[in-house]
Design an enzyme around this catalytic site. Structure first.
Site, mmCIF file in Angstrom:
data_model
loop_
_atom_site.group_PDB
_atom_site.id
_atom_site.type_symbol
_atom_site.label_atom_id
_atom_site.label_comp_id
_atom_site.label_asym_id
_atom_site.label_seq_id
_atom_site.Cartn_x
_atom_site.Cartn_y
_atom_site.Cartn_z
ATOM 1 N N ASP A 124 -36.163 -17.189 -39.282
ATOM 2 C CA ASP A 124 -36.663 -17.396 -37.921
ATOM 3 C C ASP A 124 -35.798 -16.691 -36.889
ATOM 4 O O ASP A 124 -36.305 -16.138 -35.908
ATOM 5 C CB ASP A 124 -36.717 -18.899 -37.609
ATOM 6 C CG ASP A 124 -37.852 -19.603 -38.342
ATOM 7 O OD1 ASP A 124 -38.814 -18.913 -38.736
ATOM 8 O OD2 ASP A 124 -37.780 -20.825 -38.524
ATOM 9 N N GLY A 125 -34.483 -16.706 -37.104
ATOM 10 C CA GLY A 125 -33.585 -16.055 -36.153
ATOM 11 C C GLY A 125 -33.849 -14.564 -36.059
ATOM 12 O O GLY A 125 -33.818 -13.979 -34.970
#
Length: 284
Positions: free
Chosen positions: A68-69
Site C-alpha cells: 500500500d505504501g
C-alpha cells in the site's frame, strides 16, 4: 491498451522476479513496456528503463508492484495526470491492490481485454501557513496527520470548518483523511470506515485527553483549518505517513479536497466490503 509502465518497490524480496515475469507476459502480448529505472537494469532490460515521474504521456496505465505504501507514493507522483493504476501486492496487507503475484497471467489478460472498471479515489491537499505565508503544499490519497513528535508533550489543536469553530483538541494530534484513508491510521484511532464511493472528509483525534472528543465527518467541499498551539516545537505534519514537515506553535494547517483524483483499476466482482472483510481477517 498498448503501453504500460511498471513502478516497483525494489526493497520487496520478490520484486525483481515478479517484474521480470510481468515484462515477459506483456511483451508476449505485443505490449510496449517501460520499467522503473531502479529495476530495469536488474532484470537485464536497461532498454526499458524510465523514472516513474516521466511515465505520463508515455504510457496508458501503470502497474504498481509493492504494498500500500508503494501505491500511495506512486499515486502522489502521478496525481496530476489521471493515469489508471493497478496495484499488484508484494506487501503485507495490500488493501489498495487488486492483484497478487500468483494472478499475473489473469491480471494481464483482464487489463488488456478491458475486463475492469475505473474507480476514482478522492485526494486532499494540505497547506502549512507560518506568519501568513504558505511554506509547504502537498497532496495526499490517504491522510494528513498533525501530531507531536516522539518525545514531545501534548499539542493543542483548534479546529475550524469553513471558518466555523468546531472544538479544541489536546492530545497526540489529529488525522484528516479521505474515504480511502479511513481504513488506515484513522481507523486505528477509532475513526469510522467510509465507503470510497462517498466523497467526504474525516477528522479523527489521536489519543485525545478528553472523554468527549470524537471523530467527525464533513462534506467534500468544506475546508478544515487547524491552528496549532504548544509549549514546544516537536511537532510535524505527515502526508500519507510518508512525507513529513516540521510544524511550529502558531502555525496553521489548511486541508481541503483536491481537484485531482487517483484512478484505480478494479475488478467488477470485488466490492469494497468484500475486500474489507478479507483484509481485516473476518473469520466468517
Amino acid at each position: 491498451m498498448k503501453r504500460i509502465g511498471i513502478a516497483v518497490n525494489q526493497n520487496k524480496p520478490s520484486a525483481v522476479d515478479v517484474t521480470g515475469q510481468l515484462v515477459e507476459l506483456l511483451e508476449a502480448k505485443r505490449v510496449s513496456v517501460l520499467v522503473d529505472s531502479g529495476v530495469a537494469d536488474q532484470i537485464g532490460r536497461s532498454d526499458l528503463a524510465m523514472d516513474v515521474q516521466h511515465f505520463p504521456g508515455k504510457v496508458d496505465l501503470v502497474f504498481v508492484l509493492g504494498g500500500d505504501g508503494t501505491l500511495l507514493g506512486v499515486a502522489r507522483q502521478l496525481a496530476f495526470f489521471d493515469l489508471p493504476i493497478l496495484g499488484i501486492n508484494l506487501g503485507h496487507l495490500g488493501f489498495l491492490s487488486e492483484a497478487e503475484p500468483d494472478d499475473l497471467h489473469s491480471a494481464v489478460d483482464r487489463v488488456l481485454s478491458g475486463d475492469f472498471h475505473l474507480e476514482k479515489r478522492m485526494m486532499i491537499e494540505a497547506a502549512i501557513i507560518r506568519n501568513g505565508q504558505v511554506i509547504h503544499n502537498s497532496i495526499a490519497l490517504n491522510d494528513v496527520g498533525i501530531a507531536k513528535g516522539s518525545f514531545g508533550r501534548m499539542v493543542t489543536l483548534s479546529v475550524y470548518v469553513d471558518d466555523m469553530y468546531v472544538d479544541t483538541y489536546s492530545g497526540d494530534g489529529l488525522i484528516v483523511s479521505t474515504p480511502t484513508g479511513s481504513t488506515a491510521y484513522s481507523l486505528s484511532c477509532g475513526g469510522p470506515i467510509v465507503s470510497p464511493h462517498i466523497n467526504v472528509i474525516v477528522v479523527t483525534p489521536i489519543c485525545p485527553h478528553r472523554l468527549n472528543s470524537r471523530p467527525f465527518i464533513v462534506q467534500k467541499n468544506q475546508e478544515i483549518r487547524v491552528e496549532v498551539s504548544a509549549t514546544h516545537n516537536d511537532m510535524g505534519v505527515t502526508i500519507d505517513g510518508q512525507v513529513g514537515y516540521k510544524v511550529e506553535a502558531n502555525d496553521t494547517i489548511l486541508v481541503r479536497k483536491s481537484s485531482h483524483y487517483t484512478t484505480l483499476i478494479k475488478w467488477q466482482e470485488r466490492g469494497f466490503f468484500d475486500v474489507l472483510r478479507q483484509k481485516l481477517h473476518d473469520p466468517n
